[in-house]
Design a protein around this motif. Structure first.
Motif, PDB file in Angstrom:
ATOM      1  N   LEU A 128     -19.364   1.892  22.175  1.00 38.90           N
ATOM      2  CA  LEU A 128     -18.125   2.383  22.779  1.00 38.90           C
ATOM      3  C   LEU A 128     -17.963   3.906  22.622  1.00 38.90           C
ATOM      4  O   LEU A 128     -18.962   4.634  22.573  1.00 38.90           O
ATOM      5  CB  LEU A 128     -16.911   1.647  22.210  1.00 38.90           C
ATOM      6  CG  LEU A 128     -16.684   0.231  22.759  1.00 38.90           C
ATOM      7  CD1 LEU A 128     -15.632  -0.492  21.923  1.00 38.90           C
ATOM      8  CD2 LEU A 128     -16.260   0.275  24.215  1.00 38.90           C
ATOM      9  N   TYR A 129     -16.730   4.379  22.487  1.00 40.98           N
ATOM     10  CA  TYR A 129     -16.425   5.815  22.387  1.00 40.98           C
ATOM     11  C   TYR A 129     -15.184   5.952  21.524  1.00 40.98           C
ATOM     12  O   TYR A 129     -14.421   4.994  21.311  1.00 40.98           O
ATOM     13  CB  TYR A 129     -16.186   6.419  23.777  1.00 40.98           C
ATOM     14  CG  TYR A 129     -15.191   5.640  24.600  1.00 40.98           C
ATOM     15  CD1 TYR A 129     -13.817   5.826  24.444  1.00 40.98           C
ATOM     16  CD2 TYR A 129     -15.615   4.684  25.520  1.00 40.98           C
ATOM     17  CE1 TYR A 129     -12.909   5.089  25.177  1.00 40.98           C
ATOM     18  CE2 TYR A 129     -14.708   3.935  26.252  1.00 40.98           C
ATOM     19  CZ  TYR A 129     -13.368   4.137  26.075  1.00 40.98           C
ATOM     20  OH  TYR A 129     -12.462   3.389  26.800  1.00 40.98           O
ATOM     21  N   ASP A 130     -14.949   7.163  21.016  1.00 41.94           N
ATOM     22  CA  ASP A 130     -13.820   7.349  20.098  1.00 41.94           C
ATOM     23  C   ASP A 130     -13.010   8.612  20.387  1.00 41.94           C
ATOM     24  O   ASP A 130     -12.305   9.119  19.506  1.00 41.94           O
ATOM     25  CB  ASP A 130     -14.300   7.356  18.648  1.00 41.94           C
ATOM     26  CG  ASP A 130     -15.279   8.486  18.353  1.00 41.94           C
ATOM     27  OD1 ASP A 130     -15.574   9.276  19.278  1.00 41.94           O
ATOM     28  OD2 ASP A 130     -15.746   8.585  17.203  1.00 41.94           O
ATOM     29  N   TYR A 131     -13.117   9.129  21.612  1.00 42.87           N
ATOM     30  CA  TYR A 131     -12.312  10.279  22.039  1.00 42.87           C
ATOM     31  C   TYR A 131     -12.653  11.556  21.271  1.00 42.87           C
ATOM     32  O   TYR A 131     -11.831  12.470  21.199  1.00 42.87           O
ATOM     33  CB  TYR A 131     -10.805   9.985  21.896  1.00 42.87           C
ATOM     34  CG  TYR A 131     -10.341   8.751  22.637  1.00 42.87           C
ATOM     35  CD1 TYR A 131      -9.904   8.828  23.958  1.00 42.87           C
ATOM     36  CD2 TYR A 131     -10.336   7.504  22.023  1.00 42.87           C
ATOM     37  CE1 TYR A 131      -9.476   7.692  24.640  1.00 42.87           C
ATOM     38  CE2 TYR A 131      -9.910   6.368  22.693  1.00 42.87           C
ATOM     39  CZ  TYR A 131      -9.486   6.468  24.000  1.00 42.87           C
ATOM     40  OH  TYR A 131      -9.067   5.335  24.667  1.00 42.87           O
ATOM     41  N   THR A 132     -13.858  11.643  20.721  1.00 44.85           N
ATOM     42  CA  THR A 132     -14.256  12.851  20.004  1.00 44.85           C
ATOM     43  C   THR A 132     -15.005  13.846  20.897  1.00 44.85           C
ATOM     44  O   THR A 132     -15.276  14.958  20.452  1.00 44.85           O
ATOM     45  CB  THR A 132     -15.118  12.511  18.777  1.00 44.85           C
ATOM     46  OG1 THR A 132     -16.202  11.661  19.174  1.00 44.85           O
ATOM     47  CG2 THR A 132     -14.295  11.811  17.707  1.00 44.85           C
ATOM     48  N   PHE A 133     -15.318  13.475  22.134  1.00 43.47           N
ATOM     49  CA  PHE A 133     -15.846  14.445  23.097  1.00 43.47           C
ATOM     50  C   PHE A 133     -14.639  15.135  23.741  1.00 43.47           C
ATOM     51  O   PHE A 133     -14.264  14.869  24.875  1.00 43.47           O
ATOM     52  CB  PHE A 133     -16.687  13.756  24.168  1.00 43.47           C
ATOM     53  CG  PHE A 133     -18.022  13.241  23.704  1.00 43.47           C
ATOM     54  CD1 PHE A 133     -18.462  13.405  22.400  1.00 43.47           C
ATOM     55  CD2 PHE A 133     -18.862  12.568  24.595  1.00 43.47           C
ATOM     56  CE1 PHE A 133     -19.703  12.918  21.982  1.00 43.47           C
ATOM     57  CE2 PHE A 133     -20.102  12.091  24.190  1.00 43.47           C
ATOM     58  CZ  PHE A 133     -20.518  12.261  22.884  1.00 43.47           C
ATOM     59  N   LEU A 134     -14.028  16.036  22.994  1.00 38.58           N
ATOM     60  CA  LEU A 134     -12.752  16.632  23.400  1.00 38.58           C
ATOM     61  C   LEU A 134     -12.938  17.732  24.443  1.00 38.58           C
ATOM     62  O   LEU A 134     -13.895  18.511  24.369  1.00 38.58           O
ATOM     63  CB  LEU A 134     -12.043  17.210  22.174  1.00 38.58           C
ATOM     64  CG  LEU A 134     -11.609  16.195  21.108  1.00 38.58           C
ATOM     65  CD1 LEU A 134     -11.209  16.915  19.827  1.00 38.58           C
ATOM     66  CD2 LEU A 134     -10.448  15.357  21.629  1.00 38.58           C
ATOM     67  N   PRO A 135     -12.036  17.824  25.407  1.00 39.81           N
ATOM     68  CA  PRO A 135     -12.113  18.939  26.368  1.00 39.81           C
ATOM     69  C   PRO A 135     -11.776  20.259  25.685  1.00 39.81           C
ATOM     70  O   PRO A 135     -11.083  20.290  24.653  1.00 39.81           O
ATOM     71  CB  PRO A 135     -11.066  18.572  27.420  1.00 39.81           C
ATOM     72  CG  PRO A 135     -10.152  17.609  26.752  1.00 39.81           C
ATOM     73  CD  PRO A 135     -10.952  16.890  25.708  1.00 39.81           C
ATOM     74  N   GLU A 136     -12.274  21.330  26.251  1.00 41.18           N
ATOM     75  CA  GLU A 136     -12.048  22.653  25.677  1.00 41.18           C
ATOM     76  C   GLU A 136     -10.547  22.938  25.531  1.00 41.18           C
ATOM     77  O   GLU A 136      -9.746  22.648  26.424  1.00 41.18           O
ATOM     78  CB  GLU A 136     -12.693  23.710  26.575  1.00 41.18           C
ATOM     79  CG  GLU A 136     -12.637  25.120  26.011  1.00 41.18           C
ATOM     80  CD  GLU A 136     -13.363  26.127  26.881  1.00 41.18           C
ATOM     81  OE1 GLU A 136     -13.321  27.330  26.549  1.00 41.18           O
ATOM     82  OE2 GLU A 136     -13.960  25.712  27.903  1.00 41.18           O
ATOM     83  N   GLY A 137     -10.189  23.483  24.375  1.00 46.37           N
ATOM     84  CA  GLY A 137      -8.799  23.821  24.129  1.00 46.37           C
ATOM     85  C   GLY A 137      -7.988  22.715  23.491  1.00 46.37           C
ATOM     86  O   GLY A 137      -6.785  22.882  23.262  1.00 46.37           O
ATOM     87  N   HIS A 138      -8.646  21.583  23.172  1.00 45.24           N
ATOM     88  CA  HIS A 138      -7.941  20.454  22.569  1.00 45.24           C
ATOM     89  C   HIS A 138      -8.693  20.007  21.320  1.00 45.24           C
ATOM     90  O   HIS A 138      -9.923  19.939  21.310  1.00 45.24           O
ATOM     91  CB  HIS A 138      -7.822  19.306  23.567  1.00 45.24           C
ATOM     92  CG  HIS A 138      -7.044  19.667  24.789  1.00 45.24           C
ATOM     93  ND1 HIS A 138      -5.691  19.497  24.893  1.00 45.24           N
ATOM     94  CD2 HIS A 138      -7.451  20.260  25.951  1.00 45.24           C
ATOM     95  CE1 HIS A 138      -5.280  19.943  26.074  1.00 45.24           C
ATOM     96  NE2 HIS A 138      -6.325  20.413  26.733  1.00 45.24           N
TER      97      HIS A 138
END
Length: 282
Positions: A128-138
């Motif tokens: 799965l995934y855990d939202y750690t590939f964050l967009p720049e600035g976040h």
């Protein structure tokens, strides 16, 4: 047991999305390149259990062995589904279907490939995934999700991929990563590994996304060093619908998706859908 054919190939594909008639017709034509070929299927066959079962049965009848990992679409539980399964229960039901068909899953022993390019050990993953590939600035999940909602670029998973009994998808991801790391630590030989996951193990492949905020649904930073930590021959993934080969620290990563008809139909030229995992030229 007969000796493995040295001319047999290890092949891979993903994101077949057979609910589309154009894609289903392509899948109906998929065949081995040679006797003894194995096929790695890196997720997103479809959403409906009937479509998933039809596809895996067809492929299992044609290929010497099929290895499947789930994508996010297989885990979707849409309203009105007759089975009512969601979360871990749905995943376990899919594993049961695979076992009835003789298809290898992330819950099975890691099989050894001894055909062309081998020996290598196939490691099917469900992370799965855990939202750690964050967009720049976040720098937090909450900020990144709020930004995605403000742009309108929100993965459908947020509404139909349920993590039950885990409280969140990222909690389910963390549990799967920990389980898989324990299994990898138990490997007692130096046979090179071929990782198969719906998502890339590193973030860099998502850098080419048209909408960078979508990257948060594309993997986890917890696996960023796996291709260095373990003896990795190749890493096969899908999900991005951007088929290509990239290299990280000398390891070959290949995105092997078909994708939606609107994506693959405009592409120029003819591309062989089934990708060779261990090509002689690599």
């Amino acid at each position: 047991m007969p000796a493995p054919r040295t001319d047999a190939k290890l092949l891979a594909v993903s994101d077949l999305h057979v609910a589309y008639p154009e894609n289903r017709a392509i899948v109906e034509g998929l065949k081995p390149l040679a006797p003894g070929d194995w096929l790695l299927v890196a997720g997103d066959i479809g959403e409906r259990l009937t479509d998933i079962t039809w596809t895996l049965r067809l492929l299992a009848e044609r290929f010497e062995r099929v290895v499947w990992v789930p994508g996010n679409h297989e885990l979707w539980a849409r309203p009105g589904e007759p089975d009512g399964l969601r979360g871990v229960a749905r995943y376990e039901h899919l594993v049961g279907i695979c076992r009835e068909l003789g298809v290898i899953t992330p819950e099975d022993d890691y099989p050894l490939w001894e055909g062309a390019g081998g020996p290598v050990r196939i490691v099917p993953l469900f992370l799965l995934y855990d939202y750690t590939f964050l967009p720049e600035g976040h720098d937090t999940k909450e900020s990144a999700l709020a930004y995605a909602h403000s742009t309108g670029v929100v993965c459908t998973d947020e509404y139909v991929l349920h993590p039950d009994p885990y409280p969140t998808r990222d909690a389910w991801c963390r549990a799967r990563v920990e389980l898989t790391e324990r299994r990898l630590a138990d490997l007692d030989d130096d046979v090179p590994l071929v990782f198969v996951n719906h998502y890339p193990l590193v973030r860099e492949p998502t850098d080419v996304l048209r909408y960078p905020e979508f990257a948060q649904w594309c993997g986890t930073t917890a696996t960023r060093d796996w291709h260095r930590r373990y003896p990795t021959a190749a890493m096969i993934y899908g999900h991005l619908h951007i088929p290509r080969v990239t290299w990280y620290d000398g390891v070959r990563f290949e995105e092997v998706s078909l994708g939606y008809p609107r994506e693959w139909q405009p592409r120029p030229g003819v591309r062989r859908l089934l990708r060779e995992v261990l090509p002689e030229s690599s």
